[in-house]
Design an enzyme around this catalytic site. Structure first.
Site, PDB file in Angstrom:
ATOM      1  N   LYS A   1       0.853  -1.203   0.000  1.00 46.01           N
ATOM      2  CA  LYS A   1       0.000   0.000   0.000  1.00 46.01           C
ATOM      3  C   LYS A   1       0.881   1.242   0.000  1.00 46.01           C
ATOM      4  O   LYS A   1       2.036   1.186   0.443  1.00 46.01           O
ATOM      5  CB  LYS A   1      -0.854   0.019   1.273  1.00 46.01           C
ATOM      6  CG  LYS A   1      -1.976  -0.999   1.316  1.00 46.01           C
ATOM      7  CD  LYS A   1      -2.775  -0.823   2.607  1.00 46.01           C
ATOM      8  CE  LYS A   1      -3.874  -1.859   2.756  1.00 46.01           C
ATOM      9  NZ  LYS A   1      -4.950  -1.736   1.753  1.00 46.01           N
TER      10      LYS A   1
ATOM     11  N   ARG B   1     -10.009 -11.706   2.458  1.00 45.16           N
ATOM     12  CA  ARG B   1     -10.905 -12.755   1.934  1.00 45.16           C
ATOM     13  C   ARG B   1     -10.218 -14.117   1.946  1.00 45.16           C
ATOM     14  O   ARG B   1     -10.881 -15.153   2.057  1.00 45.16           O
ATOM     15  CB  ARG B   1     -11.375 -12.372   0.525  1.00 45.16           C
ATOM     16  CG  ARG B   1     -10.269 -12.256  -0.480  1.00 45.16           C
ATOM     17  CD  ARG B   1     -10.697 -11.509  -1.740  1.00 45.16           C
ATOM     18  NE  ARG B   1     -10.796 -10.066  -1.524  1.00 45.16           N
ATOM     19  CZ  ARG B   1     -11.151  -9.193  -2.470  1.00 45.16           C
ATOM     20  NH1 ARG B   1     -11.450  -9.613  -3.689  1.00 45.16           N
ATOM     21  NH2 ARG B   1     -11.198  -7.915  -2.207  1.00 45.16           N
TER      22      ARG B   1
HETATM   23  N1  BES Z   1      -7.888  -3.881   4.639  1.00 47.81           N
HETATM   24  C1  BES Z   1      -8.116  -3.528   3.295  1.00 47.81           C
HETATM   25  C2  BES Z   1      -9.451  -2.864   3.057  1.00 47.81           C
HETATM   26  C3  BES Z   1      -9.666  -1.501   3.629  1.00 47.81           C
HETATM   27  C4  BES Z   1      -8.976  -0.413   3.147  1.00 47.81           C
HETATM   28  C5  BES Z   1     -10.651  -1.327   4.564  1.00 47.81           C
HETATM   29  C6  BES Z   1      -9.245   0.823   3.649  1.00 47.81           C
HETATM   30  C7  BES Z   1     -10.918  -0.091   5.066  1.00 47.81           C
HETATM   31  C8  BES Z   1     -10.205   0.995   4.609  1.00 47.81           C
HETATM   32  C9  BES Z   1      -8.102  -4.767   2.402  1.00 47.81           C
HETATM   33  O1  BES Z   1      -7.292  -5.805   2.809  1.00 47.81           O
HETATM   34  C10 BES Z   1      -7.642  -4.326   1.052  1.00 47.81           C
HETATM   35  O2  BES Z   1      -6.540  -3.856   0.968  1.00 47.81           O
HETATM   36  N2  BES Z   1      -8.510  -4.459   0.047  1.00 47.81           N
HETATM   37  C11 BES Z   1      -8.195  -4.046  -1.262  1.00 47.81           C
HETATM   38  C12 BES Z   1      -8.633  -5.149  -2.201  1.00 47.81           C
HETATM   39  C13 BES Z   1      -8.152  -4.981  -3.613  1.00 47.81           C
HETATM   40  C14 BES Z   1      -6.667  -5.154  -3.683  1.00 47.81           C
HETATM   41  C15 BES Z   1      -8.839  -5.999  -4.480  1.00 47.81           C
HETATM   42  C16 BES Z   1      -8.986  -2.777  -1.554  1.00 47.81           C
HETATM   43  O3  BES Z   1     -10.122  -2.657  -1.101  1.00 47.81           O
HETATM   44  O4  BES Z   1      -8.448  -1.907  -2.209  1.00 47.81           O
HETATM   45 ZN    ZN Z   2      -5.288  -5.620   2.091  1.00 50.62          ZN
END
Ligand code: BES
Ligand code: ZN
Ligand code: ZN
Length: 464
Positions: free
Chosen positions: A242, A316
């Site tokens: 990230k 997931r």
């Molecule tokens: N933990 C994050 C989701 C998240 C981000 C929740 C910001 C609340 C605030 C999750 O693990 C994630 O990074 N999801 C990605 C998925 C994508 C790579 C398909 C997302 O939502 O961008």
């Molecule tokens: Zn993530």
């Protein structure tokens, strides 16, 4: 933890300062019944019964009374006394009319702070409120405040202080209060039995190593309910790292686990006739030479092979193995909580958890429970038409779609692959965080959807 029980006390005729609650409809008549001194004080404060959270302290001989404006004086919201509890001096208070009811929760939570890292602690607020309701009502309000404070504290605790091992300890601490059985799977047994949890956690070692934390409570003959929470103690994104903004709040990525544990506590404390199965896959999504990679294929516990499209879609993956484990117990209901997607936040913002469920009765029950508990959430579709977005060229399924569209739906559809059709399943994709302080709800970790889920289980199992 704040001693909430000392702040909500049975009315045995103790001396207490009166709190008059008025709203824009009732203020005029109420003010007419006051003396001239009160009225001029109210005018001086421009108090007109309308202004949001305004309140005025009225002198009474050596003591005080309080008048406070609420949106609706005949139907109190959980938060309408919170501002008062934050500001009133220590002492005992009592509503001049009626009972705090739901508003007891905000009164209590307004006095909880996460201050373990402040070297100079503020003193406890110590505003007590008297209630004449039955003892059971007091206990329930205190337990809801404790459960909410537990979620807030766990989420606020930095990842450096709360890794998988500390999350395990938190479950053990709570489980011991109810004589619940705890089982933790890690090391070779995790690699063997829970390949997706092991893969996501592979980059973190020693006390930060991945594990599946389970607890069971209740009579095995009673209907089984599985409660699952995403326990990513820190989500760096893994090799699909990230950026700084995206990572900043990711200590809260175990918010689902905190909700699951709090719900487990609430139900066990009620001693409803259920057999609870708590499952918390606890990992750190870290970066190292041992990290799982984009393009890897992992065979899940269920047997489905998963191609890793994106290591940041880790929630997931760990939930998939946990869902399969939960399903083995043939539960009547599975509820999972997860800070699963940014897409759910883009769709619904920070305050509304996205609710998914594989049957309409459960959806409707959850929505009704959310209204009853004043704990809003919003229904989202498990749209079959998007299922093929999760296709992989070389495995049974991919963990992400490579598209920006419908991200929270495709995440939920991924989870659905691991839930047997005949098992009722609800999934909450939530934020677990409050970005802007409101009365009784400071900025930081927060429980969102917890009281709704508790009310849902109450409708189904309390017999009330
Ligand atoms: N933990 C994050 C989701 C998240 C981000 C929740 C910001 C609340 C605030 C999750 O693990 C994630 O990074 N999801 C990605 C998925 C994508 C790579 C398909 C997302 O939502 O961008
Ligand atoms: Zn993530
Ligand atoms: Zn995550």
């Amino acid at each position: 933890m704040t001693d909430f029980a000392s702040l909500l006390v049975p009315d045995r005729g103790q001396k207490a300062r009166a709190i008059h609650l008025v709203d824009k409809g009732t203020f005029g008549d109420w003010a007419k019944g006051r003396g001239a001194d009160d009225r001029s004080l109210l005018v001086a404060h421009r108090f007109d019964g309308k202004t949001g959270y305004a309140s005025v302290i009225l002198p009474r001989g050596g003591g005080i009374e309080v008048v406070s404006a609420v949106a609706n004086a005949s139907s109190l919201s959980p938060w309408c006394l919170a501002r008062l509890a934050e500001t009133l001096p220590e002492g005992s208070y009592k509503l001049a009319q009626g009972e705090p009811g739901k508003a007891a929760l905000g009164w209590l939570l307004a006095q909880h702070r996460f201050d373990i890292f402040h070297s100079k602690k503020e003193p406890e607020r110590g505003a007590r409120i008297l209630v004449t309701g039955e003892a059971a009502r007091i206990d329930e309000a205190v337990r809801l405040a404790e459960a909410t404070a537990l979620v807030r504290d766990l989420v606020n605790t930095p990842a450096g202080d709360l890794g998988p091992a500390q999350l395990e300890q938190a479950v053990r601490d709570q489980a011991s209060r109810f004589d619940a059985e705890v089982r933790v799977t890690s090391g070779a047994a995790l690699n063997e039995g829970y390949p997706l949890i092991a893969a996501v956690g592979a980059a973190a070692t020693r006390e930060r190593a991945p594990r599946l934390i389970e607890a069971e409570w209740g009579n095995p003959a009673h209907p089984r309910v599985a409660i699952i929470g995403k326990g990513v103690c820190f989500d760096s994104g893994g090799l699909d790292l990230k950026n700084a903004t995206g990572m900043r709040l990711m200590k809260k990525d175990m918010g689902g686990a905190a909700h699951a544990l709090a719900l487990f506590n609430l139900v066990a404390a009620e001693r409803w006739p259920v057999r609870l199965h708590l499952l918390i896959p606890a990992v750190e999504n870290a970066v190292s030479g041992a990290a799982y990679r984009p393009g890897d294929v992992v065979k899940s516990r269920k047997g489905l092979t998963v191609e890793i499209d994106n290591t940041d879609a880790e929630g997931r993956l760990i939930l998939a193995d946990a869902l399969d484990r939960a399903a083995e117990g043939k539960p009547e209901l599975i509820v999972d909580f997860a800070t699963l997607t940014g897409a759910a936040r883009i769709a619904l913002g920070p305050e509304l958890p996205a609710l998914f469920a594989n049957n309409d009765e459960l959806l409707e029950g959850f929505e009704a429970a959310a209204r009853e508990a004043d704990d809003p959430l919003w229904r989202m579709p498990l749209w079959d038409g998007y299922d093929d977005m999760l296709k992989s060229d070389i495995a049974d399924i991919a963990n992400a779609t490579g598209s920006q569209m419908a991200g929270c739906i495709t995440a939920a559809l991924f989870l659905r692959r691991f839930v047997p059709r005949e098992v009722a399943w609800a999934h909450l994709d939530m934020f677990a965080w409050r970005s802007k302080a409101r009365p009784g709800r400071p900025k930081g970790g927060d429980a969102l959807g917890l009281r709704a889920a508790f009310a849902l289980l109450s409708r189904r199992y309390s017999g009330r």
